[in-house]
Design an enzyme around this catalytic site. Structure first.
Site, PDB file in Angstrom:
ATOM      1  CB  ALA A  49      -2.779  -6.426  -5.064  1.00 27.42           C
ATOM      2  N   GLY A  50      -4.828  -4.286  -3.569  1.00 23.25           N
ATOM      3  CA  GLY A  50      -5.621  -3.144  -3.927  1.00 23.25           C
ATOM      4  C   GLY A  50      -4.785  -1.816  -4.232  1.00 23.25           C
ATOM      5  CG  HIS A  51      -2.682  -1.613  -6.738  1.00 21.79           C
ATOM      6  ND1 HIS A  51      -1.722  -2.032  -5.755  1.00 21.79           N
ATOM      7  CD2 HIS A  51      -2.470  -2.746  -7.551  1.00 21.79           C
ATOM      8  CE1 HIS A  51      -1.039  -3.047  -6.030  1.00 21.79           C
ATOM      9  NE2 HIS A  51      -1.477  -3.578  -7.137  1.00 21.79           N
ATOM     10  CB  THR A  52      -6.462   3.757  -4.252  1.00 23.47           C
ATOM     11  OG1 THR A  52      -7.425   2.799  -3.425  1.00 23.47           O
ATOM     12  CG2 THR A  52      -7.537   4.955  -4.548  1.00 23.47           C
ATOM     13  CB  VAL A  70       2.741  16.615  -2.883  1.00 19.58           C
ATOM     14  CG1 VAL A  70       4.340  16.664  -2.628  1.00 19.58           C
ATOM     15  CG2 VAL A  70       2.680  16.894  -4.269  1.00 19.58           C
ATOM     16  NE  ARG A  73       5.660 -31.390  -7.737  1.00 19.61           N
ATOM     17  CZ  ARG A  73       6.638 -31.996  -7.657  1.00 19.61           C
ATOM     18  NH1 ARG A  73       8.010 -32.033  -7.971  1.00 19.61           N
ATOM     19  NH2 ARG A  73       6.970 -32.611  -6.320  1.00 19.61           N
ATOM     20  CG  ASP A  98      -1.727  -1.364   1.212  1.00 22.59           C
ATOM     21  OD1 ASP A  98      -2.222  -1.783   0.185  1.00 22.59           O
ATOM     22  OD2 ASP A  98      -2.026  -1.808   2.421  1.00 22.59           O
ATOM     23  N   GLY A 137       1.448   3.012  -2.609  1.00 21.28           N
ATOM     24  CA  GLY A 137       1.170   3.949  -3.921  1.00 21.28           C
ATOM     25  C   GLY A 137       1.578   3.357  -5.106  1.00 21.28           C
ATOM     26  CE  LYS A 138       2.249  -2.744  -4.364  1.00 24.73           C
ATOM     27  NZ  LYS A 138       1.949  -2.385  -2.889  1.00 24.73           N
ATOM     28  N   GLY A 139       0.148   1.581  -7.217  1.00 26.85           N
ATOM     29  CA  GLY A 139      -0.745   1.940  -8.398  1.00 26.85           C
ATOM     30  C   GLY A 139      -0.587   3.218  -9.158  1.00 26.85           C
ATOM     31  CD  GLN A 197       0.424  -9.035  -2.897  1.00 21.11           C
ATOM     32  OE1 GLN A 197       0.936  -9.685  -3.976  1.00 21.11           O
ATOM     33  NE2 GLN A 197      -0.915  -8.637  -3.199  1.00 21.11           N
TER      34      GLN A 197
HETATM   35  P1  GDP Z   1      -0.781   0.334  -3.588  1.00 17.94           P
HETATM   36  O1  GDP Z   1      -1.498  -0.853  -2.865  1.00 17.94           O
HETATM   37  O2  GDP Z   1       0.729   0.221  -3.299  1.00 17.94           O
HETATM   38  O3  GDP Z   1      -1.077   0.796  -4.833  1.00 17.94           O
HETATM   39  O4  GDP Z   1      -1.429   1.492  -2.714  1.00 17.94           O
HETATM   40  P2  GDP Z   1      -2.901   1.599  -1.952  1.00 17.94           P
HETATM   41  O5  GDP Z   1      -3.542   2.226  -3.295  1.00 17.94           O
HETATM   42  O6  GDP Z   1      -3.412   0.291  -1.742  1.00 17.94           O
HETATM   43  O7  GDP Z   1      -2.662   2.837  -0.999  1.00 17.94           O
HETATM   44  C1  GDP Z   1      -1.928   3.905  -1.332  1.00 17.94           C
HETATM   45  C2  GDP Z   1      -3.179   5.220  -0.899  1.00 17.94           C
HETATM   46  O8  GDP Z   1      -2.733   6.537  -1.124  1.00 17.94           O
HETATM   47  C3  GDP Z   1      -4.103   5.437  -2.087  1.00 17.94           C
HETATM   48  O9  GDP Z   1      -5.534   5.640  -1.391  1.00 17.94           O
HETATM   49  C4  GDP Z   1      -3.604   6.229  -3.049  1.00 17.94           C
HETATM   50  O10 GDP Z   1      -4.696   7.129  -3.576  1.00 17.94           O
HETATM   51  C5  GDP Z   1      -3.048   7.277  -1.993  1.00 17.94           C
HETATM   52  N1  GDP Z   1      -1.609   8.163  -2.339  1.00 17.94           N
HETATM   53  C6  GDP Z   1      -0.873   7.526  -3.038  1.00 17.94           C
HETATM   54  N2  GDP Z   1       0.148   8.656  -3.226  1.00 17.94           N
HETATM   55  C7  GDP Z   1      -0.134   9.426  -2.588  1.00 17.94           C
HETATM   56  C8  GDP Z   1       0.416  10.815  -2.113  1.00 17.94           C
HETATM   57  O11 GDP Z   1       1.612  11.091  -2.682  1.00 17.94           O
HETATM   58  N3  GDP Z   1      -0.153  11.385  -1.364  1.00 17.94           N
HETATM   59  C9  GDP Z   1      -1.334  11.122  -0.808  1.00 17.94           C
HETATM   60  N4  GDP Z   1      -2.088  12.061  -0.097  1.00 17.94           N
HETATM   61  N5  GDP Z   1      -2.191   9.855  -1.184  1.00 17.94           N
HETATM   62  C10 GDP Z   1      -1.540   9.202  -2.036  1.00 17.94           C
HETATM   63  P1  IMO Z   2      -0.930  -4.309  -2.309  1.00 17.04           P
HETATM   64  O1  IMO Z   2      -0.622  -4.845  -3.569  1.00 17.04           O
HETATM   65  C1  IMO Z   2      -0.990  -4.752   2.178  1.00 17.04           C
HETATM   66  C2  IMO Z   2      -1.088  -8.893   3.560  1.00 17.04           C
HETATM   67  C3  IMO Z   2      -2.089  -9.523   4.307  1.00 17.04           C
HETATM   68  C4  IMO Z   2      -1.489 -10.351   5.307  1.00 17.04           C
HETATM   69  C5  IMO Z   2      -0.623 -11.061   4.313  1.00 17.04           C
HETATM   70  C6  IMO Z   2      -1.117 -12.416   3.585  1.00 17.04           C
HETATM   71  O2  IMO Z   2      -2.238  -3.323  -2.130  1.00 17.04           O
HETATM   72  O3  IMO Z   2       0.049  -3.707  -1.562  1.00 17.04           O
HETATM   73  P2  IMO Z   2      -2.654 -13.070   1.611  1.00 17.04           P
HETATM   74  O4  IMO Z   2      -4.053 -12.820   1.609  1.00 17.04           O
HETATM   75  O5  IMO Z   2      -1.882 -12.209   0.687  1.00 17.04           O
HETATM   76  O6  IMO Z   2      -2.247 -14.521   2.148  1.00 17.04           O
HETATM   77  O7  IMO Z   2      -2.271 -12.256   3.187  1.00 17.04           O
HETATM   78  O8  IMO Z   2      -0.141  -9.992   3.336  1.00 17.04           O
HETATM   79  N1  IMO Z   2      -1.359  -8.486   2.268  1.00 17.04           N
HETATM   80  C7  IMO Z   2      -1.188  -6.888   1.839  1.00 17.04           C
HETATM   81  N2  IMO Z   2      -0.924  -5.849   2.846  1.00 17.04           N
HETATM   82  N3  IMO Z   2      -0.996  -4.451   0.911  1.00 17.04           N
HETATM   83  C8  IMO Z   2      -1.265  -5.624  -0.105  1.00 17.04           C
HETATM   84  O9  IMO Z   2      -1.429  -5.683  -1.372  1.00 17.04           O
HETATM   85  C9  IMO Z   2      -1.455  -6.905   0.789  1.00 17.04           C
HETATM   86  N4  IMO Z   2      -1.607  -8.133   0.052  1.00 17.04           N
HETATM   87  C10 IMO Z   2      -1.613  -9.009   1.080  1.00 17.04           C
HETATM   88  O10 IMO Z   2      -2.896  -8.402   5.112  1.00 17.04           O
HETATM   89  O11 IMO Z   2      -1.095  -9.817   6.321  1.00 17.04           O
HETATM   90 MG    MG Z   3      -2.815  -1.539  -1.660  1.00 14.57          MG
END
Ligand code: GDP
Ligand code: IMO
Ligand code: MG
Length: 437
Positions: free
Chosen positions: A39-42, A413, A142, A13, A15-17, A223
């Protein structure tokens, strides 16, 4: 032939997305190489929020070919729901290509994920409950079901029979659940086969030919380093290779073809699920960071654990991934703090250590050695050059760069696609932040 890997340098999380999306307009292919709908990318584009789970974030840029690589585990129902939701919002997903060797998450593996967590009790991992771990376990064991198996019902039935010969005794005798039938499993796996078929291709061939032709390929990690099954805080990890090597095995592109490995790190630290986290803040400061940063999971909605920036973790990520660049995100969230502690080392049983402890128990006992840096009060969300940042914010970034083992090339930012400062372009010879296409 730029090939750029973008991956998480902390616990996910980061901010890879957003980072992948920003490269989108200058990219030809974006490849998801590990994980699944854990995964969850916003991504925020002109105020519109998109939450992506299985589709690579580049899908939001017109003209980019999104690829789901062989290293991914796919929940077909989630995939098609995501495609339909995006289509309803006018996003064209028709170019999506899916590896014939990617594994499919069968319903019994979602069940196994949840019952194992329940049986672990206090020792649980805190998984996302999506069946990720059991599906990768089947792959290594396997007895996995792959995308290509869906197009031959006889072979599919044989493979499901083989898998259930192992799964059912465990479900029934160990976990006290009902046995799963071959017919029901085959039927639910075949539900999406016809829709999937035209998307399926030999993606390693496709990607290598694209690189031969001089195309730009971005590999988007799910992740993060500290959740990697080899290099993370095992056993509190996910079950895939989220580090740079995983981009190669999960896509079929060799390491000699990779030009850049970009680590994404927050200006502080978060973690979801169980496991050690030395800089975690339990009190009001942790709550403040969670609220200021909107730190709630994109996938499960769980509140994220929060803490200060841990340079030992990011230094480690720089080392095991061979990072060439860092994207430092969410610097804006720290605005308003008088002093900002940063972990520069750990103390483990009375000794100072500068590198990630190799031993699990040592890491569990590690307490951070902090240095306090000056904070700033100015709103930095409109900053678009490094010089736009207040002096204390500049010093914070430079201190982190010094401590973290790679240059800070991009600074976030704000959540919106445009809210970034580019110090060094991530794509060789390209403008990183190209607006529109
Ligand atoms: P990911 O899983 O690595 O893609 O990250 P997530 O999307 O799960 O979490 C990152 C959160 O931070 C999302 O809600 C983004 O919209 C937000 N975000 C990313 N970059 C920035 C930043 O530079 N500033 C702020 N305030 N939010 C950001
Ligand atoms: P993104 O791509 C944050 C965490 C889970 C748990 C562990 C194992 O959005 O960064 P799993 O369901 O993968 O077997 O759970 O990994 N986890 C994450 N934490 N961001 C993620 O993805 C995650 N994907 C899995 O919370 O601790
Ligand atoms: Mg995420």
């Amino acid at each position: 032939m730029p090939a750029v890997v973008v991956l998480g340098a902390q616990w996910g999380d980061e901010g890879k997305g957003k980072a992948t999306d920003q490269l989108g307009a200058a990219t030809d292919y974006v490849v998801k190489f590990n994980g699944g709908n854990n995964a969850g990318h916003t991504v925020v584009v002109s105020g519109e929020h998109y939450a992506l789970h299985l589709l690579p974030s580049g899908i939001l840029s017109p003209g980019v070919v999104p690829v789901i690589g062989n290293g991914v585990v796919i929940d077909l129902e989630v995939l098609f729901r995501e495609i339909d939701d995006l289509a309803a919002r006018g996003v064209d997903t028709s170019a999506l290509v899916v590896s014939s060797n990617a594994h499919v998450i069968a319903g019994y593996n979602r069940t196994v994920d949840r019952v194992i967590e329940r049986f672990l009790g206090a020792r649980k991992i805190g998984t996302t409950g999506r069946g990720i771990g059991p599906t990768y376990a089947d792959k290594i064991n396997r007895i996995g079901i792959r995308v290509q198996d869906l197009f031959n019902p006889d072979i599919l039935a044989q493979k499901v029979t083989g898998a259930l010969a192992q799964k059912n005794p465990m479900l029934v005798k160990v976990y006290n659940r009902r046995a799963v039938t071959v017919a029901d499993t085959v039927e639910s796996l075949l539900e999406y086969a016809d829709r999937l078929r035209p998307m399926v291709a030999d993606t390693p061939l496709l990607l290598n030919e694209a690189l031969d032709a001089g195309r730009t390929v971005v590999f988007e990690g799910g992740q993060a380093t500290m959740l990697d099954v080899d290099h993370g805080t095992y056993p509190f990890v996910t079950s895939s290779s989220a580090t740079a090597g995983g981009a190669c095995t999960g896509s079929g592109v060799g390491p000699t073809r990779v030009d850049r490995v970009v680590g994404v790190a927050k200006a502080y630290t978060t973690r979801v699920g169980e496991g050690p986290f030395p800089t975690e803040l339990d009190g009001p400061q942790g709550t403040w960071l969670r609220e200021a940063g909107g730190e709630y999971g994109t996938t499960t909605g769980r509140p994220r654990r929060t803490g200060w920036y841990d340079s030992v973790v990011v230094r480690y990520a720089s080392r095991v991934n061979g990072l060439t660049d860092l994207v430092l995100t969410k610097l804006d969230v720290l605005t308003g703090l008088d002093k900002i502690p940063v972990a520069v080392a750990y103390e483990v049983d009375g000794r100072r250590v500068d590198q990630m402890p190799d031993n699990q128990s040592d890491f569990h006992h590690a307490t951070p050695v902090y240095e306090e840096l000056d904070g700033w009060d100015e709103d930095i969300s409109a900053a678009r050059t490094f010089e736009d940042l207040p002096a204390a914010a500049q010093r914070y970034v430079l201190a982190l760069e010094d401590l973290s083992g790679a240059r800070v090339s991009v600074i976030g930012v704000g959540a919106d696609r445009q809210a970034s400062i580019v110090r060094h372009d991530l794509l060789p010879g390209e403008r990183t932040l190209v607006r529109g296409r």
